[in-house]
Design a protein around this motif. Structure first.
Motif, short mmCIF file in Angstrom:
data_model
loop_
_atom_site.label_atom_id
_atom_site.label_comp_id
_atom_site.label_asym_id
_atom_site.label_seq_id
_atom_site.Cartn_x
_atom_site.Cartn_y
_atom_site.Cartn_z
N GLY A 200 0.43 -1.58 0.02
CA GLY A 200 -0.31 -0.07 0.14
C GLY A 200 0.74 1.84 0.27
O GLY A 200 0.38 2.52 -0.17
N MET A 201 2.05 1.06 0.19
CA MET A 201 2.90 2.27 0.29
C MET A 201 2.80 2.55 -1.32
O MET A 201 3.61 1.97 -1.73
CB MET A 201 4.47 1.83 0.91
N ASN A 202 3.23 3.88 -1.84
CA ASN A 202 3.60 4.34 -2.59
C ASN A 202 5.30 4.92 -2.97
O ASN A 202 5.50 5.33 -1.40
CB ASN A 202 2.79 5.92 -3.13
N VAL A 203 5.95 3.72 -4.34
CA VAL A 203 7.18 4.38 -3.95
C VAL A 203 7.93 5.40 -5.35
O VAL A 203 6.86 4.62 -6.14
CB VAL A 203 7.58 3.03 -4.32
N ALA A 204 9.27 5.79 -5.34
CA ALA A 204 9.13 6.11 -6.92
C ALA A 204 9.99 6.17 -7.78
O ALA A 204 10.62 4.27 -6.91
CB ALA A 204 9.89 7.59 -5.78
N ALA A 205 10.01 6.24 -9.00
CA ALA A 205 11.51 4.35 -9.65
C ALA A 205 12.34 4.73 -8.75
O ALA A 205 13.36 6.09 -8.82
CB ALA A 205 11.18 5.95 -11.41
N GLY A 206 13.02 3.91 -8.52
CA GLY A 206 14.44 3.82 -8.83
C GLY A 206 14.58 4.35 -7.18
O GLY A 206 16.02 4.30 -6.35
N GLN A 207 13.90 3.58 -6.04
CA GLN A 207 13.27 4.13 -4.82
C GLN A 207 13.57 2.81 -4.59
O GLN A 207 13.84 1.57 -4.12
CB GLN A 207 12.55 4.38 -4.18
N VAL A 208 15.09 2.99 -3.15
CA VAL A 208 15.43 1.59 -2.42
C VAL A 208 13.98 1.28 -1.70
O VAL A 208 13.55 1.57 -1.03
CB VAL A 208 16.91 1.96 -1.25
N MET B 71 9.81 1.22 -11.23
CA MET B 71 9.32 2.59 -11.56
C MET B 71 8.22 3.04 -10.36
O MET B 71 8.21 2.41 -9.56
CB MET B 71 7.54 1.79 -12.87
N ALA B 72 7.52 4.52 -10.83
CA ALA B 72 6.74 4.80 -10.02
C ALA B 72 5.32 3.77 -9.36
O ALA B 72 5.27 3.29 -10.94
CB ALA B 72 6.61 6.09 -9.71
N GLY B 73 4.68 4.11 -8.55
CA GLY B 73 3.71 2.74 -8.00
C GLY B 73 3.42 2.99 -6.74
O GLY B 73 3.94 3.35 -5.79
N VAL B 74 2.65 1.70 -6.81
CA VAL B 74 2.23 1.75 -4.70
C VAL B 74 2.38 -0.03 -5.34
O VAL B 74 2.25 -0.61 -5.62
CB VAL B 74 0.89 1.69 -5.10
N VAL B 75 3.38 -0.73 -3.68
CA VAL B 75 3.08 -1.80 -3.50
C VAL B 75 2.87 -2.84 -3.42
O VAL B 75 1.85 -1.92 -2.12
CB VAL B 75 4.20 -2.53 -2.32
N SER B 76 1.69 -3.82 -4.32
CA SER B 76 1.02 -4.56 -4.08
C SER B 76 1.54 -5.71 -2.40
O SER B 76 0.25 -6.17 -2.14
CB SER B 76 0.43 -5.06 -5.21
N THR C 44 5.93 -6.58 -5.72
CA THR C 44 5.48 -6.13 -6.72
C THR C 44 4.40 -5.07 -6.54
O THR C 44 4.32 -4.45 -5.59
CB THR C 44 3.55 -7.28 -6.43
N ILE C 45 4.87 -4.19 -7.69
CA ILE C 45 4.55 -3.05 -7.83
C ILE C 45 3.20 -2.67 -8.91
O ILE C 45 3.83 -3.14 -9.61
CB ILE C 45 5.69 -1.81 -8.13
N VAL C 46 2.70 -1.69 -8.41
CA VAL C 46 1.74 -1.72 -9.59
C VAL C 46 1.52 -0.45 -10.08
O VAL C 46 1.92 0.61 -8.64
CB VAL C 46 0.10 -2.26 -9.25
N ASN C 47 1.23 0.22 -11.16
CA ASN C 47 1.40 1.94 -11.35
C ASN C 47 -0.50 1.38 -11.70
O ASN C 47 -0.80 1.49 -12.76
CB ASN C 47 2.17 2.04 -12.57
#
Length: 407
Positions: A116-124, A212-217, A235-238
């Motif tokens: 449920g957390m948002n992540v940016a492209a390249g974020q650790v 990629m930027a998105g949300v951790v599902s 698993t990350i979804v945009n």
């Protein structure tokens, strides 16, 4: 003989039978009966017109000067687009979805994101123990340095051989041997550099980043677990772009074209309509249902929708320009021509119209000519209301003047 005179008795009236009383009583009875009969005849004569009028109501419609119609019997013509829709339903899926896998083996030291957390492209998003990778980098660095030293020595020997060859102290064959040594040393150096680069890449891969930027599902690992190469970690979804995978009957596919508008609703958003456009159409039908999948592109810039939600809506297969629309119930046929009963100046007129597109589900028809926006037409099928009849709209129906609807 003594005759005595008796005193006279009190005079008594002579009683005679009163024969006249009976005829008088009989006459009075006759007069009363005659008066009653005359009254009854008069009452019957007065009630006869009412009965005749009542019989007229039962046998036919009374003549009404002005018909009073309720507002439900009349509709006002509006001008807007008319759409012909094809129902569809399906589930939503993100266009961009990635399962992040580990490229190297190692123990997970930490994970910095959760579902449920948002992540940016390249974020650790996770770190692995890099001790083994650092050791390999050091090993490959040493091999590279050794190869570089050998290349340097080979180049010096080659330079000396070239000077001796010019003075004819060595043969051409000897010079070629030293030249070949330089080339071999250079190849060894290149191989060592490649191994060093691989070791450095493996070291960098111990830090897992979001592609990629998105949300951790989904988070597949926890700190302390050991990952092997190609094991899933996250698993990350945009959600900015979604696809509605909708199934439609194969027989309806000829009506569907790429770019057609789609409107749908989703459970939980009852008051909101979502929109999309047909992006792709499956070339084959499903074996079991004989339906085909239509892929609808949905813009979800506000991230209100989620992957896996069930959507139900329709595809606009045809759309008219902004034109006057009338309910289908207002259309009538008069002498082989379509007309509507138009109210103008409190009078009913038979207005001929030309009808274009129809929408049976919505119950509306496009009028291409004969009617303008704002006109009032009768939508109820009323007996007695004909062209030329006078009407009044908006008043509560009166029993004597209200025309009963057919059926």
């Amino acid at each position: 003989m003594k005759i005595e005179t008796l005193p006279l008795a009190q005079a008594q009236p002579t009683t005679r039978p009163r024969r006249w009383k009976k005829p008088v009583a009989a006459l009075l009875i006759v007069l009363l009966a005659g008066g009653g009969w005359a009254y009854m005849q008069k009452s019957k004569a007065g009630a006869a017109p009412a009965k005749t009028a009542q019989a007229g109501n039962e046998k036919g419609e009374p003549k009404v000067d002005v018909y009073e119609l309720s507002k439900a019997d009349v509709a006002q013509v509006e001008a807007r687009e008319l759409r012909v829709n094809l129902p569809l339903s399906g589930s939503l899926a993100p266009v961009d979805q990635a399962t992040v896998k580990s490229k190297v083996s190692g123990v997970v030291l930490e994970t910095s994101v959760q579902e449920g957390m948002n992540v940016a492209a390249g974020q650790v998003i996770a770190r692995l123990d890099a001790a083994d990778q650092r050791a390999r980098v050091a090993q490959q660095q040493a091999a590279y340095d050794e190869a570089a030293a050998r290349l340097s020595l080979a180049k010096k020997n080659n330079a000396n051989s070239q000077a001796l060859l010019k003075q004819n102290y060595i043969s051409q064959n000897s010079y070629d041997t030293t030249q070949n040594s330089v080339e071999l040393a250079q190849a060894s150096l290149n191989a060592a550099k490649a191994q060093l680069d691989l070791a450095r890449i493996a070291l960098a891969d111990t830090v897992i980043r979001a592609p990629m930027a998105g949300v951790v599902s989904k988070r597949h690992v926890q700190a302390g677990e050991k990952l092997a190469p190609d094991m899933p970690a996250f698993t990350i979804v945009n959600l900015r772009q979604l696809t509605l995978d909708a199934q439609v009957p194969a027989s309806e596919v000829p009506r569907i074209k790429v770019g057609q508008e789609v409107r749908f609703k989703v459970d939980g958003f009852a008051q909101r309509d979502f929109a999309g456009k047909v992006a792709r159409i499956s070339p084959t039908a499903e074996a079991g249902s004989r339906s085909m999948v239509v892929y609808v592109a949905v813009d979800n810039s506000d991230a209100a929708l989620r992957g896996g939600m069930f959507a139900k809506g329709s595809i606009t297969t045809d759309k008219s320009a902004a034109s006057p629309l009338v309910p289908l119930s207002a259309l009538r046929t008069d002498k082989g021509q379509q007309v509507v009963y138009k109210i103008e100046g409190n009078k009913v007129l038979a207005q001929p119209v030309t009808v274009g597109m129809r929408n049976e589900d919505e119950g509306m028809a496009q009028v291409t000519s004969g009617l303008a926006q704002g006109a009032s037409v009768i939508v109820a099928k009323l007996d007695g209301v004909k062209p030329g009849s006078k009407v009044r709209v908006g008043v509560a129906p009166v029993a004597a003047a209200t025309i009963p609807a057919k059926g």
